[in-house]
Design a protein around this motif. Sequence first.
Motif, mmCIF file in Angstrom:
data_model
loop_
_atom_site.group_PDB
_atom_site.id
_atom_site.type_symbol
_atom_site.label_atom_id
_atom_site.label_comp_id
_atom_site.label_asym_id
_atom_site.label_seq_id
_atom_site.Cartn_x
_atom_site.Cartn_y
_atom_site.Cartn_z
ATOM 1 N N GLN A 1 -0.104 8.872 9.916
ATOM 2 C CA GLN A 1 -1.381 9.536 10.154
ATOM 3 C C GLN A 1 -2.551 8.547 10.161
ATOM 4 O O GLN A 1 -2.429 7.438 9.645
ATOM 5 C CB GLN A 1 -1.609 10.601 9.077
ATOM 6 N N HIS A 2 -3.644 8.993 10.741
ATOM 7 C CA HIS A 2 -4.966 8.343 10.689
ATOM 8 C C HIS A 2 -5.146 7.125 11.602
ATOM 9 O O HIS A 2 -6.259 6.807 11.995
ATOM 10 C CB HIS A 2 -5.355 7.930 9.247
ATOM 11 N N ARG B 1 -9.094 5.458 4.956
ATOM 12 C CA ARG B 1 -8.110 5.366 6.047
ATOM 13 C C ARG B 1 -8.348 6.384 7.147
ATOM 14 O O ARG B 1 -7.748 6.280 8.210
ATOM 15 C CB ARG B 1 -6.705 5.556 5.476
ATOM 16 N N ASP C 1 3.025 12.573 10.423
ATOM 17 C CA ASP C 1 4.342 12.584 9.766
ATOM 18 C C ASP C 1 4.410 13.604 8.641
ATOM 19 O O ASP C 1 5.450 14.236 8.434
ATOM 20 C CB ASP C 1 4.752 11.173 9.293
ATOM 21 N N ASN C 2 3.312 13.789 7.924
ATOM 22 C CA ASN C 2 3.380 14.756 6.821
ATOM 23 C C ASN C 2 3.487 16.192 7.325
ATOM 24 O O ASN C 2 4.343 16.944 6.843
ATOM 25 C CB ASN C 2 2.205 14.545 5.860
ATOM 26 N N SER D 1 4.446 5.240 1.943
ATOM 27 C CA SER D 1 3.581 5.918 0.968
ATOM 28 C C SER D 1 4.435 6.931 0.241
ATOM 29 O O SER D 1 5.389 7.452 0.809
ATOM 30 C CB SER D 1 2.425 6.643 1.671
ATOM 31 N N THR E 1 4.179 10.582 -0.859
ATOM 32 C CA THR E 1 3.254 11.631 -0.459
ATOM 33 C C THR E 1 3.772 12.989 -0.886
ATOM 34 O O THR E 1 4.953 13.291 -0.684
ATOM 35 C CB THR E 1 3.080 11.612 1.073
ATOM 36 N N TYR F 1 -6.266 16.196 0.216
ATOM 37 C CA TYR F 1 -7.000 16.857 1.285
ATOM 38 C C TYR F 1 -6.175 17.979 1.879
ATOM 39 O O TYR F 1 -4.977 18.075 1.637
ATOM 40 C CB TYR F 1 -7.433 15.853 2.353
#
Length: 525
Positions: free
Chosen positions: A96-97, A168, A277-278, A300, A302, A319
């Motif tokens: 992400q990001h 990020r 991905d999450n 990470s 997560t 978030y």
Amino acid sequence: MAVYLGLDASTQSLTATLIEVTPDDRHVIVEESLVYDRDLPAYGTSHGVIRQDDPAIVLAPPVMWAEALDRVIANLAAAYPTEMARLAAVSGSAQQHGSVYLTRRGVARLAMLNSRLTLASQVAGAFSRPLSPVWMDSSTTVECREIEQAVGGAARLAERTGAHAFERFTGPQIRAFAKRDPHAYAGTSRIHLISSFMPSLLAGAEAPIDPGDGSGMNLMDLATKTWWNDAVQATAPDLAPRLPRIQPSWTVVGPLAPYWQERCRLPPAKVIAWSGDNPCSLIGSGLVREGRLAISLGTSDTAIGLMRTLRLHEAGIGYVSASPTDGYMGTTVFKNGSLARERVRDQYGLDWAAFSAALASRPPGNRGALMLPWFDPEITPHVAIPGVRRIDLDAADAPANVRAIVEGQMMAMANHTRWMAADTSVIHATGGAAGNRQVLQVMADVFNAEVVRSRARNSAALGAALRAWHADARAVGRPIDWDDVVTGFTEPEPEWRFRPRADAVRVYADLRRRYAEAEENALDP
Ligand code: XUL
């Protein structure tokens, strides 16, 4: 009999999961990965990224992701020709990001891909920024505060976008780029997320950003799933025309571009919008109902969970995103995940078997020895200047350090994810380190929850394949509900269930408080 492909462009590798669905059978045909450092060494990445002297700056070459896509699809087409000939749809998941910056000519290039040339050679000149910032970059603290202030404060930004400004997140990253290199920013025609850049390559046309990954930008209004003008204005000059459209996660971008059909002899399969991905992992772990947590132990660590109604974390630790299944999902990210575990393994000259043996050789609670594992700047809690802290822990004692990093990571996760789920009696563990039974037992004891292991090695790639199926079924007028989509793919493995042990739970109840105090002292000395 249809075949669906899910791709996961993660920090260190590109994984493909191919699934087959028939009226009375559903199964994974193959899951395979290309590892950037090993398989594409010419890009000079270490763990998939390029670092500079400043530990806050973490980048990666987008042309490498294009080359990886080219190779993975060609390998699949060569190794599974009959299955790939039945490919109905392809979707994907991406770290992400991270953001990809294209020039005007670069955007035009997408529609003109020549199947006699490699993808990398054709897109190499497409970028106004040859190195993309990725989620590990934490160099934008100043820009975070500037954006929060410009929209009326961190709380207002979180109310509208689901998150306080995070270093990020793509908005602060875009702002930093526009300030540091205004000339290159002026030469940027489109800013994609990795999850909209990759399907653009597959479709030979610009793909939208989906609301799941769009939530990780500090730019999208979570309620309407459209760009929030105040944040767009606050981020960078003339940003609106540079942003792709936001469209639902099940959007059909188009058929596979002629490039893929000709080069790899593939059918005109539907290219479905990608997501983060999450959000994809949520589906690949089978978490399509509220109340459980999934924890991915990857680059990470997560924690994610579905939320029917919006619940924000007041202090802005985690978030909230739009979920690709509709509704919302909470996410809390710890940057010091697998690379930190590897640092400890390597520091004491261990392999993974010796790491597990060392972990098992110390009792739960580690006789009071604690580690705050901040090898890199940390996201949760926010730590700008890295540095490992040891409390009652001898740096020369290998087993004690092994136990301390795993317990420290689990206690930080348990303490900082209380806001996300009403009930954490069951946790679905995925990711590389979820293959370690000792680590999962520590998780069960620290969280006082049953831990089950998801069947898929890569739950994000599986989630992407399942999203491809779901979107294809919807597009042909035979929609399937999410409970049905995940059945037969995501049930936990029976021999990988870890129940909390009462003695250890008591030890950790105490130690978690000590850990929280140690964190507070370290953050506010
Ligand atoms: C999510 C995050 C990480 C990356 C890892 O907010 O930063 O989990 O998505 O790929």
